[in-house]
Design a protein around this motif. Structure first.
Motif, PDB file in Angstrom:
ATOM      1  N   ALA A   1       0.810  -1.219   0.000  1.00  0.00           N
ATOM      2  CA  ALA A   1       0.000   0.000   0.000  1.00  0.00           C
ATOM      3  C   ALA A   1       0.840   1.264   0.000  1.00  0.00           C
ATOM      4  O   ALA A   1       0.358   2.326  -0.379  1.00  0.00           O
ATOM      5  CB  ALA A   1      -0.936   0.017   1.209  1.00  0.00           C
ATOM      6  N   LEU A   2       2.103   1.160   0.394  1.00  0.00           N
ATOM      7  CA  LEU A   2       2.933   2.354   0.534  1.00  0.00           C
ATOM      8  C   LEU A   2       3.064   3.173  -0.747  1.00  0.00           C
ATOM      9  O   LEU A   2       2.921   4.395  -0.719  1.00  0.00           O
ATOM     10  CB  LEU A   2       4.317   1.966   1.076  1.00  0.00           C
ATOM     11  N   PRO A   3       3.330   2.574  -1.896  1.00  0.00           N
ATOM     12  CA  PRO A   3       3.448   3.388  -3.102  1.00  0.00           C
ATOM     13  C   PRO A   3       2.173   4.178  -3.407  1.00  0.00           C
ATOM     14  O   PRO A   3       2.227   5.328  -3.808  1.00  0.00           O
ATOM     15  CB  PRO A   3       3.736   2.350  -4.206  1.00  0.00           C
ATOM     16  N   ALA A   4       1.000   3.530  -3.215  1.00  0.00           N
ATOM     17  CA  ALA A   4      -0.258   4.219  -3.477  1.00  0.00           C
ATOM     18  C   ALA A   4      -0.453   5.363  -2.511  1.00  0.00           C
ATOM     19  O   ALA A   4      -0.916   6.436  -2.868  1.00  0.00           O
ATOM     20  CB  ALA A   4      -1.420   3.233  -3.380  1.00  0.00           C
ATOM     21  N   MET A   5      -0.098   5.122  -1.225  1.00  0.00           N
ATOM     22  CA  MET A   5      -0.261   6.163  -0.227  1.00  0.00           C
ATOM     23  C   MET A   5       0.675   7.335  -0.498  1.00  0.00           C
ATOM     24  O   MET A   5       0.354   8.474  -0.213  1.00  0.00           O
ATOM     25  CB  MET A   5       0.001   5.585   1.172  1.00  0.00           C
ATOM     26  N   ALA A   6       1.859   7.013  -1.050  1.00  0.00           N
ATOM     27  CA  ALA A   6       2.852   8.057  -1.272  1.00  0.00           C
ATOM     28  C   ALA A   6       2.639   8.791  -2.585  1.00  0.00           C
ATOM     29  O   ALA A   6       3.252   9.809  -2.827  1.00  0.00           O
ATOM     30  CB  ALA A   6       4.254   7.429  -1.241  1.00  0.00           C
ATOM     31  N   ALA A   7       1.758   8.240  -3.447  1.00  0.00           N
ATOM     32  CA  ALA A   7       1.523   8.852  -4.748  1.00  0.00           C
ATOM     33  C   ALA A   7       0.965  10.250  -4.576  1.00  0.00           C
ATOM     34  O   ALA A   7       0.174  10.516  -3.686  1.00  0.00           O
ATOM     35  CB  ALA A   7       0.569   7.986  -5.568  1.00  0.00           C
ATOM     36  N   ASP A   8       1.398  11.145  -5.461  1.00  0.00           N
ATOM     37  CA  ASP A   8       0.945  12.530  -5.408  1.00  0.00           C
ATOM     38  C   ASP A   8       0.255  12.860  -6.729  1.00  0.00           C
ATOM     39  O   ASP A   8       0.621  12.336  -7.786  1.00  0.00           O
ATOM     40  CB  ASP A   8       2.143  13.458  -5.184  1.00  0.00           C
ATOM     41  N   LEU A   9      -0.732  13.738  -6.663  1.00  0.00           N
ATOM     42  CA  LEU A   9      -1.484  14.123  -7.851  1.00  0.00           C
ATOM     43  C   LEU A   9      -0.579  14.686  -8.938  1.00  0.00           C
ATOM     44  O   LEU A   9      -0.848  14.498 -10.131  1.00  0.00           O
ATOM     45  CB  LEU A   9      -2.563  15.140  -7.461  1.00  0.00           C
ATOM     46  N   LEU A  10       0.501  15.356  -8.543  1.00  0.00           N
ATOM     47  CA  LEU A  10       1.404  15.933  -9.529  1.00  0.00           C
ATOM     48  C   LEU A  10       1.967  14.846 -10.436  1.00  0.00           C
ATOM     49  O   LEU A  10       2.001  14.997 -11.665  1.00  0.00           O
ATOM     50  CB  LEU A  10       2.540  16.688  -8.839  1.00  0.00           C
ATOM     51  N   GLY A  11       2.393  13.739  -9.836  1.00  0.00           N
ATOM     52  CA  GLY A  11       2.918  12.635 -10.631  1.00  0.00           C
ATOM     53  C   GLY A  11       1.863  12.025 -11.533  1.00  0.00           C
ATOM     54  O   GLY A  11       2.145  11.665 -12.685  1.00  0.00           O
ATOM     55  N   ALA A  12       0.646  11.930 -11.024  1.00  0.00           N
ATOM     56  CA  ALA A  12      -0.449  11.329 -11.798  1.00  0.00           C
ATOM     57  C   ALA A  12      -0.787  12.162 -13.035  1.00  0.00           C
ATOM     58  O   ALA A  12      -0.940  11.624 -14.131  1.00  0.00           O
ATOM     59  CB  ALA A  12      -1.682  11.170 -10.911  1.00  0.00           C
ATOM     60  N   VAL A  13      -0.892  13.485 -12.863  1.00  0.00           N
ATOM     61  CA  VAL A  13      -1.245  14.326 -14.021  1.00  0.00           C
ATOM     62  C   VAL A  13      -0.090  14.420 -15.013  1.00  0.00           C
ATOM     63  O   VAL A  13      -0.311  14.501 -16.225  1.00  0.00           O
ATOM     64  CB  VAL A  13      -1.711  15.733 -13.573  1.00  0.00           C
ATOM     65  N   LYS A  14       1.138  14.387 -14.504  1.00  0.00           N
ATOM     66  CA  LYS A  14       2.299  14.416 -15.400  1.00  0.00           C
ATOM     67  C   LYS A  14       2.338  13.148 -16.248  1.00  0.00           C
ATOM     68  O   LYS A  14       2.628  13.191 -17.446  1.00  0.00           O
ATOM     69  CB  LYS A  14       3.578  14.542 -14.587  1.00  0.00           C
ATOM     70  N   ALA A  15       2.048  12.007 -15.608  1.00  0.00           N
ATOM     71  CA  ALA A  15       2.058  10.742 -16.333  1.00  0.00           C
ATOM     72  C   ALA A  15       0.944  10.696 -17.374  1.00  0.00           C
ATOM     73  O   ALA A  15       1.118  10.170 -18.476  1.00  0.00           O
ATOM     74  CB  ALA A  15       1.909   9.586 -15.347  1.00  0.00           C
ATOM     75  N   ARG A  16      -0.199  11.275 -17.035  1.00  0.00           N
ATOM     76  CA  ARG A  16      -1.350  11.294 -17.939  1.00  0.00           C
ATOM     77  C   ARG A  16      -1.176  12.312 -19.048  1.00  0.00           C
ATOM     78  O   ARG A  16      -1.662  12.147 -20.167  1.00  0.00           O
ATOM     79  CB  ARG A  16      -2.613  11.587 -17.145  1.00  0.00           C
TER      80      ARG A  16
END
Length: 257
Positions: free
Chosen positions: A15-30
């Motif tokens: 669960a740690l990677p999901a908990m540590a994920a930040d919206l900035l990384g998600a939008v950059k990847a998308r």
């Protein structure tokens, strides 16, 4: 180590990677920033005759996305359900004149303010009464945006018959026809409506404190918050926000009065 404890440890580690994920990384990847707005709230966000979105918020959204190196993807929603949509992760942010207040800050994180305004009454042109405060509207019908901060303010005053509307044009139409006695809305939006409207309505008194509008997003995204605030600070420093303000209002509304 007991088997149950070992399984629990594996689950926590997974669960740690999901908990540590930040919206900035998600939008950059998308590669896109999903931005929600009403689309019925001129001059902030509305559809032109060709169906394209336009307005102050639309220009700010494009500016923010561009400075983040992203394309913007617009999602329109009725105001009454727009915050619920953010809670349900239907979009990344809302750029639609969302006032910053303690109740909303319990549910979401906000950017620094990008626009300031004041609540203002709108009345019919032939109105002789001078309502200088909400308290003076006791016994009267007051139109407000459904789910808006103005609805909350109006309902907090005993004796006002509050009528809520999904969109501002409906409110103004009912005001002009006499179905309500006054309307309460954003002073900048009111000035714009009065400028373009052929309805027999006029500006009333300003009846509240200065409102700070920000960009809400899900809590737990410190990197995104830092990047978003940097974008807004840079846009203020290089004059980009001021230019958008002058385009729509003729004055710089991105700074506190």
């Amino acid at each position: 180590m007991r088997e149950r404890d070992f399984v629990l440890m594996l689950a926590l580690c997974a669960a740690l990677p999901a908990m540590a994920a930040d919206l900035l990384g998600a939008v950059k990847a998308r590669g896109t920033l999903k931005v929600a707005m009403e689309g019925t709230y001129p001059p902030f966000n509305y559809r032109e005759k060709n169906g394209e979105l336009a307005g102050y918020d639309v220009d700010v959204a494009r500016l923010v996305a561009g400075k983040l190196g992203l394309k913007v993807e617009f999602v329109t929603s009725e105001w009454a359900s727009i915050l619920a949509g953010l809670s349900a992760n239907k979009y990344d942010v809302i750029i639609s004149q969302v006032g910053i207040n303690p109740k909303r800050e319990q549910a979401f994180d906000f950017s620094e303010p990008y626009i300031y305004s004041v609540p203002q009454l709108i009345v019919r042109k032939n109105e002789t009464a001078t309502y200088k405060s909400l308290a003076e509207l006791k016994g009267k019908k007051l139109g407000v945006g459904q789910g808006s901060v103005y609805e909350q303010q109006a309902k907090a005053v005993p004796g006002i018959e509050v009528r809520s509307y999904a969109a501002a044009p409906e409110t103004m139409a009912d005001l002009a026809s006499g179905r309500i006695d006054a309307a309460l809305n954003d002073s900048l939006m009111s000035a714009y409506l009065l400028k373009i409207s052929r309805l027999p309505i006029k500006a009333g008194a300003q009846v509240g404190a200065v409102e700070r509008m920000g960009i809400p997003f899900q809590k737990g995204n410190p990197q995104f918050r830092q990047a978003l605030n940097k974008v807004l600070a840079d846009a203020a420093a290089d004059g980009s926000l001021k230019a958008i303000s002058l385009k729509w209002f003729g004055t710089d509304v991105s700074k506190a009065p």
